[in-house]
Scaffold this active site. Structure first.
Site, PDB file in Angstrom:
ATOM      1  N   LYS A  11      35.673  54.697  43.395  1.00 25.79           N
ATOM      2  CA  LYS A  11      35.533  54.944  42.102  1.00 25.79           C
ATOM      3  C   LYS A  11      35.443  56.370  41.763  1.00 25.79           C
ATOM      4  O   LYS A  11      35.850  57.059  41.002  1.00 25.79           O
ATOM      5  CB  LYS A  11      34.247  53.968  41.382  1.00 25.79           C
ATOM      6  CG  LYS A  11      34.707  52.513  40.997  1.00 25.79           C
ATOM      7  CD  LYS A  11      33.942  51.845  40.246  1.00 25.79           C
ATOM      8  CE  LYS A  11      34.555  50.456  39.616  1.00 25.79           C
ATOM      9  NZ  LYS A  11      33.547  49.802  38.827  1.00 25.79           N
TER      10      LYS A  11
ATOM     11  N   LYS B 236      43.913  45.705  43.276  1.00 23.76           N
ATOM     12  CA  LYS B 236      43.336  44.562  42.788  1.00 23.76           C
ATOM     13  C   LYS B 236      43.434  44.781  41.133  1.00 23.76           C
ATOM     14  O   LYS B 236      43.442  45.948  40.805  1.00 23.76           O
ATOM     15  CB  LYS B 236      41.931  44.522  43.199  1.00 23.76           C
ATOM     16  CG  LYS B 236      40.773  44.856  42.296  1.00 23.76           C
ATOM     17  CD  LYS B 236      39.270  44.636  42.418  1.00 23.76           C
ATOM     18  CE  LYS B 236      38.461  45.197  41.666  1.00 23.76           C
ATOM     19  NZ  LYS B 236      38.276  44.202  40.460  1.00 23.76           N
TER      20      LYS B 236
ATOM     21  N   LYS C 258      39.739  45.897  35.512  1.00 25.08           N
ATOM     22  CA  LYS C 258      39.531  46.500  33.761  1.00 25.08           C
ATOM     23  C   LYS C 258      39.697  47.952  33.711  1.00 25.08           C
ATOM     24  O   LYS C 258      40.370  48.375  32.821  1.00 25.08           O
ATOM     25  CB  LYS C 258      38.105  45.958  33.428  1.00 25.08           C
ATOM     26  CG  LYS C 258      38.051  44.525  33.141  1.00 25.08           C
ATOM     27  CD  LYS C 258      36.666  44.512  32.479  1.00 25.08           C
ATOM     28  CE  LYS C 258      35.722  43.458  33.637  1.00 25.08           C
ATOM     29  NZ  LYS C 258      34.811  44.187  33.976  1.00 25.08           N
TER      30      LYS C 258
HETATM   31  P1  ATP Z   1      35.766  47.341  36.602  1.00 27.76           P
HETATM   32  O1  ATP Z   1      37.248  47.757  36.985  1.00 27.76           O
HETATM   33  O2  ATP Z   1      35.185  47.622  35.388  1.00 27.76           O
HETATM   34  O3  ATP Z   1      34.811  47.307  37.848  1.00 27.76           O
HETATM   35  P2  ATP Z   1      36.447  44.550  37.185  1.00 27.76           P
HETATM   36  O4  ATP Z   1      37.935  44.203  36.808  1.00 27.76           O
HETATM   37  O5  ATP Z   1      36.462  44.972  38.806  1.00 27.76           O
HETATM   38  O6  ATP Z   1      35.761  45.848  36.312  1.00 27.76           O
HETATM   39  P3  ATP Z   1      33.898  43.450  37.286  1.00 27.76           P
HETATM   40  O7  ATP Z   1      33.206  43.119  36.013  1.00 27.76           O
HETATM   41  O8  ATP Z   1      33.585  44.338  38.027  1.00 27.76           O
HETATM   42  O9  ATP Z   1      35.543  43.471  36.851  1.00 27.76           O
HETATM   43  O10 ATP Z   1      33.718  41.961  38.157  1.00 27.76           O
HETATM   44  C1  ATP Z   1      33.506  40.918  37.289  1.00 27.76           C
HETATM   45  C2  ATP Z   1      33.962  39.520  38.447  1.00 27.76           C
HETATM   46  O11 ATP Z   1      35.321  39.449  38.611  1.00 27.76           O
HETATM   47  C3  ATP Z   1      33.557  39.867  39.831  1.00 27.76           C
HETATM   48  O12 ATP Z   1      32.817  38.474  40.208  1.00 27.76           O
HETATM   49  C4  ATP Z   1      34.766  40.274  40.493  1.00 27.76           C
HETATM   50  O13 ATP Z   1      34.439  39.990  41.794  1.00 27.76           O
HETATM   51  C5  ATP Z   1      35.650  39.528  39.943  1.00 27.76           C
HETATM   52  N1  ATP Z   1      37.022  40.341  39.981  1.00 27.76           N
HETATM   53  C6  ATP Z   1      37.348  41.449  39.424  1.00 27.76           C
HETATM   54  N2  ATP Z   1      38.680  41.685  39.671  1.00 27.76           N
HETATM   55  C7  ATP Z   1      39.123  40.585  40.247  1.00 27.76           C
HETATM   56  C8  ATP Z   1      40.532  40.241  40.770  1.00 27.76           C
HETATM   57  N3  ATP Z   1      41.477  41.245  40.537  1.00 27.76           N
HETATM   58  N4  ATP Z   1      40.604  39.369  41.444  1.00 27.76           N
HETATM   59  C9  ATP Z   1      39.591  38.413  41.407  1.00 27.76           C
HETATM   60  N5  ATP Z   1      38.229  38.405  41.025  1.00 27.76           N
HETATM   61  C10 ATP Z   1      38.145  39.720  40.555  1.00 27.76           C
HETATM   62 MG    MG Z   2      34.631  45.927  39.515  1.00 25.29          MG
END
Ligand code: ATP
Ligand code: MG
Length: 339
Positions: A109, A202, A205
């Site tokens: 990040k 991955k 968001k």
């Molecule tokens: P950001 O990019 O803001 O970090 P994010 O998409 O990684 O957002 P988080 O809010 O950080 O989402 O994570 C929420 C939950 O979703 C966590 O338990 C994380 O392990 C899970 N998660 C996030 N991205 C994935 C993915 N691509 N596949 C499976 N699980 C995911």
């Molecule tokens: Mg995340």
């Protein structure tokens, strides 16, 4: 069990759903659950206040729409329980600078943010996450280390949970038994979902492009389009092969998780039919899964008073648990009681 999700987008995505949120709903049956919309985490990168406010509400509404039941689960907003920030400070004073610097999510990040955009908050993000978890130690104090505290985590959060365990043990050793040592809980059927356009990264968001991500709240039209346009390879075989066919493998994983059909069965079903039909069926499956959730979310957002009441109730219950833990923590650390 404790878990959190950041309100960093207008919608959760397919990865969040399959990797975490679907299991939140299932875990209510067997665990005492705390689910938190982590708005303190969301400000570790530059944010817009009005958007954050909106996204926090939409996040809570989506969780309810997916089946989080506020009667059984404690659903709350992190900033409503100030003990999160308080414990984070104390744990930060037990965390090595180098130890925090080894976190790969921080490295990723911060590389994206550049030097000017990389805040101290982004650096200490995993410490706050440790506080989020340890506050909900069942029965803090003597005997706590024997108690079970589960955290369902996707692959991307494993390293952070490892740090949380280290900090719990370190605190217990230095100041006396206070926290449970949380366990990673990899729920059955949890899947890591990758970006549709960049299938080795991955789905995220904040990092994925709009074309790479399927939003839970997305309309069926764009949802279908994105799946039809998902990157695959120059072959024609629907086959699970992480190394050589990352795109198809990701789609197979999504299909299998949503349909509850084992991958080999899918490979057999689509043998010889190319990618078109496979993608079309998958798109339908995704649309069918998310349409009712989208509709319920919008309905919940129409009654903001009710949503606010649910979150206030959740904050009250979470606050009680957090206050219980902090009473022990403050005493252990040597802070003078208010009398
Ligand atoms: P950001 O990019 O803001 O970090 P994010 O998409 O990684 O957002 P988080 O809010 O950080 O989402 O994570 C929420 C939950 O979703 C966590 O338990 C994380 O392990 C899970 N998660 C996030 N991205 C994935 C993915 N691509 N596949 C499976 N699980 C995911
Ligand atoms: Mg995340």
């Amino acid at each position: 069990m404790l878990s959190g999700i950041q309100p960093t987008a207008d919608s959760f995505h397919l990865g969040n759903y399959l990797g975490a949120l679907r299991q939140w709903v299932a875990m209510q049956e067997t665990h005492q659950t705390f689910y938190c919309v982590v708005d303190l985490h969301a400000i570790t990168v530059k944010h817009d206040p009005a958007l954050l406010r909106r996204r926090t509400k939409v996040a809570a509404a989506q969780l309810l729409a997916m089946g989080v039941d506020p009667e059984r689960a404690t659903l709350f907003v992190q900033s409503h329980v100030p003990e999160h920030a308080e414990l984070s400070w104390i744990l930060g004073c037990l965390t090595g600078f180098g130890e925090a610097g080894r976190m790969t999510q921080f490295k990723d990040k911060s590389a994206k943010q550049g030097t000017a955009g990389t805040t101290v908050g982004l650096f200490t993000y995993p410490v706050l996450q440790a506080a989020d978890i340890l506050l909900y130690t069942p029965g803090p104090g003597e005997g706590a280390a024997e108690r079970v505290l589960r955290v369902p985590v996707g692959e991307d959060q494993r390293q952070h949970l490892e740090l949380t365990r280290t900090l719990a043990q370190r605190f217990n050793q230095r100041f006396g038994e206070t926290f449970a040592v949380p366990e990673a809980y990899i729920p059955e059927g949890a899947a890591k979902i990758t970006d549709l356009q960049e299938p080795t990264a991955k789905m995220s968001k904040s990092a994925s492009s709009p074309q790479g991500i399927i939003d839970v709240l997305e309309e069926p039209g764009p949802m279908r389009k994105k799946i039809m346009r998902a990157v695959t390879d120059t072959g024609t075989e629907v086959r699970y092969d992480e190394e050589n066919k990352a795109g198809v493998t990701n789609l197979l994983r999504i299909y299998s998780a949503l349909a509850g059909t084992p991958v080999p069965e899918l490979e057999e079903r689509y043998a010889g039919s190319g990618y078109g039909q496979f993608k079309k069926d998958l798109a339908q499956l995704v649309v069918d899964t998310f349409t009712p959730i989208r509709e319920r979310t919008h309905k919940l957002l129409d009654d903001e008073d009710q949503l606010d009441r649910i979150l206030a109730d959740g904050a009250a219950r979470a606050g009680e648990a957090a206050a219980r833990t902090m009473e022990v923590v403050r005493d252990r650390v040597g802070f003078v009681g208010r009398g």
